[in-house]
Design an enzyme around this catalytic site. Structure first.
Site, PDB file in Angstrom:
ATOM      1  N   CYS A   1      17.617  27.370  35.224  1.00  0.00           N
ATOM      2  CA  CYS A   1      18.736  26.872  36.295  1.00  0.00           C
ATOM      3  C   CYS A   1      19.612  28.109  36.899  1.00  0.00           C
ATOM      4  O   CYS A   1      20.128  28.025  37.951  1.00  0.00           O
ATOM      5  CB  CYS A   1      19.527  25.786  35.887  1.00  0.00           C
TER       6      CYS A   1
ATOM      7  N   CYS B   1      19.613  23.123  28.815  1.00  0.00           N
ATOM      8  CA  CYS B   1      21.032  23.145  28.937  1.00  0.00           C
ATOM      9  C   CYS B   1      21.656  23.717  27.481  1.00  0.00           C
ATOM     10  O   CYS B   1      22.503  24.640  27.469  1.00  0.00           O
ATOM     11  CB  CYS B   1      21.697  22.316  29.712  1.00  0.00           C
TER      12      CYS B   1
HETATM   13 FE1  FES Z   1      21.857  24.651  34.090  1.00  0.00          FE
HETATM   14 FE2  FES Z   1      22.187  22.576  32.904  1.00  0.00          FE
HETATM   15  S1  FES Z   1      21.503  22.434  34.620  1.00  0.00           S
HETATM   16  S2  FES Z   1      22.578  24.491  32.208  1.00  0.00           S
END
Ligand code: FES
Length: 134
Positions: A33, A102
């Protein structure tokens, strides 16, 4: 989506912030992400006297960083090196499968901070003194 423990650490994150005179700093970016988590450690003797973190991440990253600091604080360096991302996720009571990535930031950033501390010049001379004495 999140259980009570995750929500608690997300809404009241522990040990957020910076240690200005940190012994070591470690940062990990999440390739999935693009979020970032940074960890600061203060080492006294062989103990993690203080651990703080900051993140530009989602709720699961905030909760994982918070839980990691509570698990790592007061541990020896060797114990802290054994702490895994899985331990953090388990201590949180689990995360939704799509959010597991995450929790991969927290322990990894902690390990980087420890590596950073171990590579410091004063630490190297301290270690070679120990080795030479032994
Ligand atoms: Fe990026 Fe959780 S979506 S750390």
């Amino acid at each position: 989506m999140y259980n009570e423990t995750v929500m608690d650490h997300f809404q009241n994150p522990r040990n957020v912030g910076e240690i200005t005179d940190a012994s070591g700093v470690g940062e990990i970016g999440n390739v999935v992400c693009g979020d970032i988590l940074r960890v600061y450690i203060k080492v006294k003797g062989e103990i993690l006297d203080d651990v703080k973190y900051m993140t530009f991440g989602c709720g699961a990253a905030v909760a994982s960083g918070s839980m990691m600091t509570t698990l790592a604080k007061g541990k020896t360096i060797e114990e802290a090196k054994e702490l895994t991302n899985k331990d953090v996720a388990q201590a949180l009571g689990g995360l939704p499968p799509q959010k597991l990535h995450c929790s991969n930031l927290a322990a990894d950033a902690l390990h980087k901070a420890i590596e950073d501390w171990q590579q410091k010049p004063e630490r190297r001379s301290e270690l070679s003194e120990i080795i030479n004495k032994g």
